[in-house]
Design an enzyme around this catalytic site. Structure first.
Site, PDB file in Angstrom:
ATOM      1  N   HIS A 266      25.434  38.345   8.478  1.00  0.00           N
ATOM      2  CA  HIS A 266      25.332  37.045   7.794  1.00  0.00           C
ATOM      3  C   HIS A 266      26.256  37.009   6.565  1.00  0.00           C
ATOM      4  O   HIS A 266      26.943  36.024   6.327  1.00  0.00           O
ATOM      5  CB  HIS A 266      23.900  36.794   7.310  1.00  0.00           C
ATOM      6  CG  HIS A 266      22.868  36.702   8.389  1.00  0.00           C
ATOM      7  ND1 HIS A 266      21.750  37.509   8.401  1.00  0.00           N
ATOM      8  CD2 HIS A 266      22.757  35.886   9.481  1.00  0.00           C
ATOM      9  CE1 HIS A 266      20.989  37.193   9.441  1.00  0.00           C
ATOM     10  NE2 HIS A 266      21.582  36.228  10.135  1.00  0.00           N
TER      11      HIS A 266
ATOM     12  N   LYS B  72      10.437  30.700  15.541  1.00  0.00           N
ATOM     13  CA  LYS B  72      10.275  32.149  15.526  1.00  0.00           C
ATOM     14  C   LYS B  72       9.260  32.525  14.451  1.00  0.00           C
ATOM     15  O   LYS B  72       9.266  31.958  13.366  1.00  0.00           O
ATOM     16  CB  LYS B  72      11.604  32.826  15.141  1.00  0.00           C
ATOM     17  CG  LYS B  72      12.740  32.596  16.093  1.00  0.00           C
ATOM     18  CD  LYS B  72      13.951  33.366  15.580  1.00  0.00           C
ATOM     19  CE  LYS B  72      15.216  32.970  16.288  1.00  0.00           C
ATOM     20  NZ  LYS B  72      16.410  33.470  15.600  1.00  0.00           N
TER      21      LYS B  72
ATOM     22  N   ARG C 274      28.607  35.961  17.543  1.00  0.00           N
ATOM     23  CA  ARG C 274      28.811  37.392  17.674  1.00  0.00           C
ATOM     24  C   ARG C 274      29.449  37.717  19.012  1.00  0.00           C
ATOM     25  O   ARG C 274      30.527  38.264  19.087  1.00  0.00           O
ATOM     26  CB  ARG C 274      27.473  38.125  17.553  1.00  0.00           C
ATOM     27  CG  ARG C 274      26.959  38.148  16.150  1.00  0.00           C
ATOM     28  CD  ARG C 274      25.503  38.458  16.101  1.00  0.00           C
ATOM     29  NE  ARG C 274      24.716  37.358  16.611  1.00  0.00           N
ATOM     30  CZ  ARG C 274      23.397  37.268  16.495  1.00  0.00           C
ATOM     31  NH1 ARG C 274      22.731  38.241  15.932  1.00  0.00           N
ATOM     32  NH2 ARG C 274      22.758  36.233  16.959  1.00  0.00           N
TER      33      ARG C 274
ATOM     34  N   SER D 133      19.067  40.325  13.254  1.00  0.00           N
ATOM     35  CA  SER D 133      17.871  40.591  12.437  1.00  0.00           C
ATOM     36  C   SER D 133      16.749  41.131  13.317  1.00  0.00           C
ATOM     37  O   SER D 133      15.991  42.008  12.904  1.00  0.00           O
ATOM     38  CB  SER D 133      17.413  39.321  11.721  1.00  0.00           C
ATOM     39  OG  SER D 133      18.407  38.865  10.846  1.00  0.00           O
TER      40      SER D 133
HETATM   41  P1  ADP Z   1      18.645  31.456  13.713  1.00  0.00           P
HETATM   42  O1  ADP Z   1      17.187  31.740  13.802  1.00  0.00           O
HETATM   43  O2  ADP Z   1      18.971  30.078  13.255  1.00  0.00           O
HETATM   44  O3  ADP Z   1      19.469  31.882  14.877  1.00  0.00           O
HETATM   45  P2  ADP Z   1      19.645  33.717  12.245  1.00  0.00           P
HETATM   46  O4  ADP Z   1      19.315  34.056  10.832  1.00  0.00           O
HETATM   47  O5  ADP Z   1      19.230  34.662  13.296  1.00  0.00           O
HETATM   48  O6  ADP Z   1      19.055  32.289  12.445  1.00  0.00           O
HETATM   49  O7  ADP Z   1      21.185  33.445  12.377  1.00  0.00           O
HETATM   50  C1  ADP Z   1      21.825  32.432  11.690  1.00  0.00           C
HETATM   51  C2  ADP Z   1      23.240  32.327  12.179  1.00  0.00           C
HETATM   52  O8  ADP Z   1      23.930  33.524  11.865  1.00  0.00           O
HETATM   53  C3  ADP Z   1      23.388  32.147  13.687  1.00  0.00           C
HETATM   54  O9  ADP Z   1      24.482  31.304  13.938  1.00  0.00           O
HETATM   55  C4  ADP Z   1      23.647  33.539  14.182  1.00  0.00           C
HETATM   56  O10 ADP Z   1      24.395  33.526  15.381  1.00  0.00           O
HETATM   57  C5  ADP Z   1      24.465  34.083  13.035  1.00  0.00           C
HETATM   58  N1  ADP Z   1      24.398  35.540  12.947  1.00  0.00           N
HETATM   59  C6  ADP Z   1      23.319  36.340  12.994  1.00  0.00           C
HETATM   60  N2  ADP Z   1      23.662  37.645  12.922  1.00  0.00           N
HETATM   61  C7  ADP Z   1      25.005  37.657  12.818  1.00  0.00           C
HETATM   62  C8  ADP Z   1      25.990  38.693  12.769  1.00  0.00           C
HETATM   63  N3  ADP Z   1      25.662  39.969  12.812  1.00  0.00           N
HETATM   64  N4  ADP Z   1      27.269  38.320  12.693  1.00  0.00           N
HETATM   65  C9  ADP Z   1      27.610  37.016  12.676  1.00  0.00           C
HETATM   66  N5  ADP Z   1      26.771  36.002  12.763  1.00  0.00           N
HETATM   67  C10 ADP Z   1      25.473  36.309  12.836  1.00  0.00           C
END
Ligand code: ADP
Length: 170
Positions: free
Chosen positions: A18, A42, A91, A129
């Site tokens: 992130h 979630k 990703r 995450s």
């Molecule tokens: P959500 O529940 O909205 O998917 P996340 O916090 O899991 O929220 O992710 C938010 C955004 O960040 C999403 O677009 C996800 O694809 C991106 N994201 C999560 N992990 C990574 C990572 N390691 N590298 C790049 N983008 C990421």
């Protein structure tokens, strides 16, 4: 001035993936609002206040990045703030289908709002995450995935949770 963008997500908790996306967005755009979703489907491990705290601590030194929370549809939140660009991270190919679906749904709901995708450094392209929490709960060393203070908070939270589970199941 530069464009204002919103990067929405659950950030449960924030990872280096992130942070990588946020830094890239902060280089391109004038102002980045990292928006923590309150009403996500979630079930989250951390309360929204904790997710915000960890994000804020990770953003130290980036002057054009702000952290907020939002409730309800991200496009309504963007409209209220007069923001026309959403940032999402991509990703792997496996993210693509879900992200495309969501971007197109949002476009149908709000034609003038665009979703812009940013790819993290390949070193973080496997990092999520969800996997992080699983690995941490099994005792893995997660120091290369999250900042120190997130690692600490995650360990504390997981041990509180496991104590709580022991109490309720025995
Ligand atoms: P959500 O529940 O909205 O998917 P996340 O916090 O899991 O929220 O992710 C938010 C955004 O960040 C999403 O677009 C996800 O694809 C991106 N994201 C999560 N992990 C990574 C990572 N390691 N590298 C790049 N983008 C990421």
């Amino acid at each position: 001035m530069g464009q204002i963008v919103i990067y929405p997500g659950s950030f449960d908790p924030v990872t280096y993936g992130h942070i990588d996306v946020i830094k890239r967005a902060a280089h391109i755009f004038g102002k980045v609002i990292v928006a923590v979703a309150l009403n996500t489907q979630k079930k989250s491990l951390f309360a929204s206040e904790d997710r915000v705290d960890m994000l804020k601590a990770s953003m130290k030194g980036l002057k054009n990045v702000y952290v907020e929370t939002f409730d309800g549809l991200v496009i309504e939140y963007a409209r209220k703030k007069n923001v026309r660009v959403l940032i999402r991270g991509l990703r792997m190919i496996s993210d693509f289908e879900y992200e495309l679906q969501m971007a197109l749904t949002n476009r149908r709901l709000a034609e003038k709002i665009e979703t812009v995708f940013l790819m993290p450094s390949e070193g973080y392209s496997f990092l999520s995450s969800t996997l992080l929490k699983e690995a941490a709960s099994l005792g893995a060393d997660i120091s290369s995935f999250v900042p120190r203070f997130v690692e600490k908070r995650l360990k504390e939270r997981l041990s509180t949770m496991s104590q709580h589970n022991k109490m309720t199941h025995h």
